[in-house]
Motif scaffolding. Structure first.
Motif, short mmCIF file in Angstrom:
data_model
loop_
_atom_site.label_atom_id
_atom_site.label_comp_id
_atom_site.label_asym_id
_atom_site.label_seq_id
_atom_site.Cartn_x
_atom_site.Cartn_y
_atom_site.Cartn_z
N ASP A 75 -9.08 45.88 6.34
CA ASP A 75 -7.78 46.46 5.99
C ASP A 75 -7.82 47.98 6.17
N VAL A 76 -6.69 48.53 6.63
CA VAL A 76 -6.58 49.98 6.80
C VAL A 76 -5.52 50.51 5.83
N ILE A 77 -5.94 51.39 4.96
CA ILE A 77 -5.06 52.01 3.98
C ILE A 77 -4.57 53.33 4.54
N ALA A 78 -3.27 53.58 4.46
CA ALA A 78 -2.69 54.83 4.95
C ALA A 78 -2.08 55.60 3.79
N ILE A 79 -2.51 56.86 3.66
CA ILE A 79 -1.94 57.79 2.68
C ILE A 79 -1.67 59.08 3.43
N GLY A 80 -0.40 59.32 3.77
CA GLY A 80 -0.09 60.47 4.62
C GLY A 80 -0.80 60.30 5.96
N ASN A 81 -1.52 61.35 6.40
CA ASN A 81 -2.25 61.25 7.67
C ASN A 81 -3.69 60.79 7.47
N GLY A 132 3.63 57.09 -1.59
CA GLY A 132 3.30 55.68 -1.42
C GLY A 132 1.93 55.42 -0.83
N THR A 133 1.48 54.18 -0.99
CA THR A 133 0.21 53.70 -0.45
C THR A 133 0.52 52.52 0.46
N TYR A 134 -0.02 52.56 1.67
CA TYR A 134 0.28 51.54 2.66
C TYR A 134 -0.99 50.80 3.09
N ILE A 135 -0.86 49.49 3.27
CA ILE A 135 -1.96 48.68 3.81
C ILE A 135 -1.46 48.01 5.06
N ASN A 136 -2.12 48.31 6.17
CA ASN A 136 -1.73 47.74 7.47
C ASN A 136 -0.24 47.92 7.74
N GLY A 137 0.28 49.09 7.35
CA GLY A 137 1.67 49.43 7.63
C GLY A 137 2.67 49.01 6.59
N GLN A 138 2.25 48.28 5.55
CA GLN A 138 3.16 47.80 4.51
C GLN A 138 2.90 48.52 3.19
N MET A 139 3.97 49.04 2.58
CA MET A 139 3.81 49.70 1.28
C MET A 139 3.41 48.68 0.22
N VAL A 140 2.47 49.03 -0.64
CA VAL A 140 2.01 48.10 -1.66
C VAL A 140 2.00 48.78 -3.03
N LYS A 141 2.10 47.95 -4.06
CA LYS A 141 1.94 48.42 -5.43
C LYS A 141 0.55 48.06 -5.95
N ARG A 142 0.20 46.79 -5.80
CA ARG A 142 -1.14 46.33 -6.14
C ARG A 142 -1.47 45.15 -5.24
N GLN A 143 -2.64 45.18 -4.64
CA GLN A 143 -2.99 44.12 -3.70
C GLN A 143 -4.50 44.04 -3.54
N LEU A 188 -18.68 41.21 -7.56
CA LEU A 188 -19.52 41.93 -6.63
C LEU A 188 -18.76 42.54 -5.46
N ALA A 189 -17.69 41.89 -5.05
CA ALA A 189 -17.06 42.34 -3.81
C ALA A 189 -15.54 42.29 -3.78
N ASP A 190 -14.89 41.76 -4.82
CA ASP A 190 -13.43 41.68 -4.82
C ASP A 190 -12.86 43.03 -5.25
N VAL A 191 -12.06 43.64 -4.38
CA VAL A 191 -11.51 44.95 -4.66
C VAL A 191 -9.99 44.89 -4.58
N TYR A 192 -9.33 45.43 -5.61
CA TYR A 192 -7.88 45.53 -5.64
C TYR A 192 -7.50 47.00 -5.61
N ILE A 193 -6.47 47.32 -4.83
CA ILE A 193 -5.95 48.68 -4.80
C ILE A 193 -4.61 48.70 -5.52
N GLU A 194 -4.39 49.71 -6.32
CA GLU A 194 -3.13 49.84 -7.06
C GLU A 194 -2.58 51.25 -6.89
N ASP A 195 -1.34 51.33 -6.46
CA ASP A 195 -0.67 52.63 -6.33
C ASP A 195 -0.28 53.12 -7.72
#
Length: 206
Positions: free
Chosen positions: A82-88, A65-76, A52-59
């Motif tokens: 959480d704040v995801i950053a993609i460019g601006n 790259g895909t960043y979460i809270n300033g850290q590059m991630v592959k899958r998390q 119902l609510a578990d979400v995983y992000i995968e680059d």
């Protein structure tokens, strides 16, 4: 229901509820979420909904790259806030499984066949383009839609109903073909708002 709130320089540009098992994001028009910007890869990343609510992000092997809270991630796995950053682009993840309790205070109601009042929620459904069919619930006191610098409207939720007004941009939005100005206009069920060529159907749903 988990949701994503995307913004650029603090201006909200997209609000998406994660309802599918797999939601893709990228520059290509076949994505569920399309960001038409060269910093975004054609197929940049994917959001996998588990339960119902578990979400995983995968680059998806994106260029920038895909960043979460300033850290590059592959899958998390994503956590609330959480704040995801993609460019601006900045995308805030909210894992709330229910709509805000205050939303129902001024929401329309209808009486069901069993005589029990049913709460209605306001949504915009995209009618054309690559995001056709996408539904965007209106859950905040003021929600903005559009492209900064081109055309942005503000939809405000008041006790009298939902109102739309032109907030920013050189292109004028329309309501059922008529120009929307700075003065708020009351929205009715099945009204069509057009913003920079994108047509959106306003409607109430249970």
């Amino acid at each position: 229901m988990p949701q994503l709130i995307a913004s650029v320089e603090g201006v909200e540009i997209k609000h998406v509820y994660l309802q599918k098992d797999r939601t893709t994001l990228g520059r290509a028009p076949d994505n569920d979420i399309v960001f038409d910007n060269m910093v975004v890869s054609g197929h940049h990343c994917v959001f996998d909904l588990k339960g119902l609510a578990d979400v995983y992000i995968e680059d998806l092997r994106s260029t920038n790259g895909t960043y979460i809270n300033g850290q590059m991630v592959k899958r998390q796995r994503l956590h609330d806030g959480d704040v995801i950053a993609i460019g601006n682009f900045r995308i805030q993840f909210l894992e709330a499984t229910e709509r805000p309790s205050g939303f129902g205070e001024t929401t329309a109601m209808k009486i069901g066949a069993d005589g029990v009042p049913r709460q209605l929620h306001a949504v915009f459904q995209v009618l054309n383009g690559s995001s056709a069919g996408l539904e965007m619930p209106v859950v905040k006191a003021v929600t903005t839609f559009g492209k900064p610098g081109t055309c942005v409207v503000a939809v405000s939720h008041r006790r009298e109903g939902f109102f739309v007004a032109h907030l920013d941009g050189v292109e004028a939005p329309t309501l059922n073909g008529d120009r929307i100005g700075a003065d708020p206009l009351l929205l009715s069920n099945h009204d069509v708002v057009e913003i920079a060529g994108t047509r959106m159907l306003f409607q109430f749903k249970e």
